[in-house]
Every structure is written in C-alpha cells, then in structure tokens.
Design a protein around this motif. Structure first.
Motif, mmCIF file in Angstrom:
data_model
loop_
_atom_site.group_PDB
_atom_site.id
_atom_site.type_symbol
_atom_site.label_atom_id
_atom_site.label_comp_id
_atom_site.label_asym_id
_atom_site.label_seq_id
_atom_site.Cartn_x
_atom_site.Cartn_y
_atom_site.Cartn_z
ATOM 1 N N GLN A 17 12.835 18.318 -4.043
ATOM 2 C CA GLN A 17 13.620 19.123 -3.112
ATOM 3 C C GLN A 17 12.903 20.458 -2.860
ATOM 4 O O GLN A 17 12.595 21.181 -3.798
ATOM 5 C CB GLN A 17 15.019 19.384 -3.686
ATOM 6 C CG GLN A 17 15.811 18.130 -3.968
ATOM 7 C CD GLN A 17 16.192 17.378 -2.718
ATOM 8 O OE1 GLN A 17 16.511 17.972 -1.685
ATOM 9 N NE2 GLN A 17 16.164 16.061 -2.788
ATOM 10 N N PHE A 18 12.646 20.767 -1.592
ATOM 11 C CA PHE A 18 11.987 22.010 -1.211
ATOM 12 C C PHE A 18 13.001 22.917 -0.522
ATOM 13 O O PHE A 18 13.567 22.553 0.510
ATOM 14 C CB PHE A 18 10.821 21.732 -0.253
ATOM 15 C CG PHE A 18 9.608 21.192 -0.936
ATOM 16 C CD1 PHE A 18 8.503 22.006 -1.158
ATOM 17 C CD2 PHE A 18 9.546 19.874 -1.356
ATOM 18 C CE1 PHE A 18 7.377 21.523 -1.795
ATOM 19 C CE2 PHE A 18 8.428 19.373 -1.992
ATOM 20 C CZ PHE A 18 7.338 20.196 -2.214
ATOM 21 N N GLU A 19 13.216 24.101 -1.094
ATOM 22 C CA GLU A 19 14.146 25.057 -0.505
ATOM 23 C C GLU A 19 13.530 25.666 0.750
ATOM 24 O O GLU A 19 12.362 26.053 0.762
ATOM 25 C CB GLU A 19 14.474 26.172 -1.496
ATOM 26 C CG GLU A 19 15.446 27.183 -0.920
ATOM 27 C CD GLU A 19 15.741 28.338 -1.874
ATOM 28 O OE1 GLU A 19 16.630 29.132 -1.550
ATOM 29 O OE2 GLU A 19 15.079 28.443 -2.922
ATOM 30 N N VAL A 20 14.339 25.769 1.809
ATOM 31 C CA VAL A 20 13.908 26.432 3.041
ATOM 32 C C VAL A 20 14.175 27.925 2.863
ATOM 33 O O VAL A 20 15.313 28.341 2.637
ATOM 34 C CB VAL A 20 14.662 25.899 4.279
ATOM 35 C CG1 VAL A 20 14.210 26.629 5.535
ATOM 36 C CG2 VAL A 20 14.453 24.397 4.416
ATOM 37 N N ARG A 21 13.106 28.722 2.934
ATOM 38 C CA ARG A 21 13.217 30.168 2.756
ATOM 39 C C ARG A 21 13.079 30.892 4.089
ATOM 40 O O ARG A 21 12.596 30.340 5.066
ATOM 41 C CB ARG A 21 12.150 30.663 1.777
ATOM 42 C CG ARG A 21 12.358 30.097 0.381
ATOM 43 C CD ARG A 21 11.395 30.687 -0.592
ATOM 44 N NE ARG A 21 11.575 30.100 -1.920
ATOM 45 C CZ ARG A 21 10.732 30.267 -2.909
ATOM 46 N NH1 ARG A 21 9.635 30.994 -2.744
ATOM 47 N NH2 ARG A 21 10.954 29.704 -4.077
ATOM 48 N N GLN A 22 13.462 32.126 4.086
ATOM 49 C CA GLN A 22 13.419 32.978 5.281
ATOM 50 C C GLN A 22 11.986 33.172 5.758
ATOM 51 O O GLN A 22 11.092 33.410 4.943
ATOM 52 C CB GLN A 22 14.043 34.346 4.967
ATOM 53 C CG GLN A 22 14.140 35.278 6.135
ATOM 54 C CD GLN A 22 15.158 34.805 7.153
ATOM 55 O OE1 GLN A 22 16.242 34.369 6.805
ATOM 56 N NE2 GLN A 22 14.799 34.889 8.415
ATOM 57 N N ASP A 31 19.112 21.954 12.671
ATOM 58 C CA ASP A 31 20.254 22.031 11.754
ATOM 59 C C ASP A 31 19.851 22.401 10.332
ATOM 60 O O ASP A 31 20.697 22.775 9.531
ATOM 61 C CB ASP A 31 20.992 20.691 11.714
ATOM 62 C CG ASP A 31 21.625 20.334 13.054
ATOM 63 O OD1 ASP A 31 21.824 21.241 13.872
ATOM 64 O OD2 ASP A 31 21.912 19.143 13.258
ATOM 65 N N VAL A 32 18.570 22.274 9.985
ATOM 66 C CA VAL A 32 18.112 22.606 8.635
ATOM 67 C C VAL A 32 17.996 24.129 8.551
ATOM 68 O O VAL A 32 17.128 24.736 9.166
ATOM 69 C CB VAL A 32 16.761 21.923 8.309
ATOM 70 C CG1 VAL A 32 16.288 22.320 6.920
ATOM 71 C CG2 VAL A 32 16.889 20.408 8.424
ATOM 72 N N ALA A 33 18.874 24.734 7.778
ATOM 73 C CA ALA A 33 18.984 26.189 7.723
ATOM 74 C C ALA A 33 18.334 26.760 6.468
ATOM 75 O O ALA A 33 18.091 26.046 5.488
ATOM 76 C CB ALA A 33 20.458 26.587 7.749
ATOM 77 N N VAL A 34 18.087 28.071 6.511
ATOM 78 C CA VAL A 34 17.581 28.796 5.347
ATOM 79 C C VAL A 34 18.566 28.592 4.197
ATOM 80 O O VAL A 34 19.783 28.649 4.385
ATOM 81 C CB VAL A 34 17.424 30.307 5.683
ATOM 82 C CG1 VAL A 34 17.126 31.115 4.431
ATOM 83 C CG2 VAL A 34 16.351 30.504 6.726
ATOM 84 N N TRP A 50 8.181 25.311 -1.941
ATOM 85 C CA TRP A 50 9.194 25.793 -1.007
ATOM 86 C C TRP A 50 8.648 25.636 0.401
ATOM 87 O O TRP A 50 7.480 25.311 0.596
ATOM 88 C CB TRP A 50 9.552 27.249 -1.313
ATOM 89 C CG TRP A 50 8.364 28.181 -1.284
ATOM 90 C CD1 TRP A 50 7.418 28.343 -2.254
ATOM 91 C CD2 TRP A 50 7.974 29.028 -0.210
ATOM 92 N NE1 TRP A 50 6.469 29.255 -1.864
ATOM 93 C CE2 TRP A 50 6.784 29.710 -0.604
ATOM 94 C CE3 TRP A 50 8.511 29.306 1.039
ATOM 95 C CZ2 TRP A 50 6.141 30.621 0.203
ATOM 96 C CZ3 TRP A 50 7.866 30.235 1.850
ATOM 97 C CH2 TRP A 50 6.701 30.885 1.420
ATOM 98 N N MET A 51 9.501 25.881 1.392
ATOM 99 C CA MET A 51 9.059 25.779 2.778
ATOM 100 C C MET A 51 9.722 26.852 3.621
ATOM 101 O O MET A 51 10.728 27.431 3.227
ATOM 102 C CB MET A 51 9.351 24.380 3.333
ATOM 103 C CG MET A 51 10.796 23.992 3.375
ATOM 104 S SD MET A 51 11.127 22.218 3.669
ATOM 105 C CE MET A 51 10.031 21.746 4.945
#
Length: 166
Positions: free
Chosen positions: A154-159, A132-135, A49-50
């Motif tokens: 695919q790496f999910e963007v986390r808070q 533009d890449v959002a959580v 994740w990122m």
C-alpha cells in the motif's frame, strides 16, 4: 524470439548443472520452476509513497525502496495496480525511452542490497489514475517476480509540494 529463449534456457541450464544441481530443459521455463525463486515475495520488502504529478493530471509519481533480504537474486517482472491504467519507470533528469519505461518488467534485485527509487531519480509513474484517489488514501501496487510470486504494498498518496516556478 524462440532462439533467444532457447539460448537463455541453455545458459540457465548450463549454469545450474555447473552448480551441481541438474535440471532438464523442460523443467526450466522463463516463468516458473526457476531455482531459488519460489520465495521471492517473502524475501523482498518494499516501502514507499506516491504523489500526484505536478504536470500530468491523471498521473502520480511513486518513490520507494525495495530490498531483497535473501541470499538469492530475484527478478521483478512487473508492477501493476487497479488504480493505474499503466505503470512505467521514469527518471526525473533523463530522457524517457521505451527501455527506461519498461525497466521494472525485467529488473534484477541483487541479494542483501536495498535499491532506492527517490525523488529526482528513477521512480515509477502511475498513469491513468482516477481523480477520486485523494491525498491520504492508499493505492495498492503489486510487484510480480520471476517464478510467479507477487507482493502487494500500500502506497500512501501524499501532498504535492507547491511549484517552485515563478
């Protein structure tokens, strides 16, 4: 540089001939025809994740575990993403140098061992990421391997956690 490449090819050729498999020097290059490397992308799994950097607005830190599930060692030769201008390695507690930044351009993955890039240790930094890449969205990262195969994950963007500084 040519001397170093020639030396590397000589060492590879000697090691391969010594193992009972004969290859000529013209069959061995640094990018393809390397024995045991054709299935690197199938042999390797990546989960992670990122999150956006707390300190740099257009950067995100990438944390992951990479596992080589085969009996052959593999070599990561690069990591890229269409959502990152560049991707570098970084350690949270150590000085960054050009050598650490380029870590995943020549990183060996031993067989059957998971390697962890955790919060607080070595991890990747996606530099130049669009605002533009959002959580909650996913960012593709492509890992390339010696031999020419690649694996896109695919790496999910986390808070980003709230800052602990006063």
């Amino acid at each position: 540089m040519k001397v170093a490449q020639g030396f590397l090819l000589s060492v590879l050729a000697f090691g391969i001939v010594g193992s009972g498999v004969a290859y000529s020097a013209t069959e061995l290059t640094l990018d393809d025809n390397v024995p045991g490397q054709a299935n690197a992308a199938k042999d390797i799994s990546v989960m992670g994740w990122m999150r956006r950097s707390e300190h740099i607005g257009d950067a995100a830190n990438v944390f992951f575990t990479i596992t080589n599930n085969s009996r052959d060692a593999h070599l990561v030769t690069g990591v890229s993403s269409p959502d990152c201008r560049s991707i570098v390695a970084h350690h949270s507690e150590q000085e960054s140098t050009s050598h650490t930044a380029d870590l995943l351009s020549h990183f060996a993955l031993p067989p059957k061992i998971p390697l962890v890039f955790p919060v607080g240790g070595y991890h990747l930094v996606c530099q130049g990421m669009s605002s533009d890449v959002a959580v909650g969205t996913k960012v593709p990262l492509t890992f390339t391997f010696l031999g020419g195969t690649s694996l896109t994950v695919q790496f999910e963007v986390r808070q980003t956690p709230p800052s602990t500084s006063p």
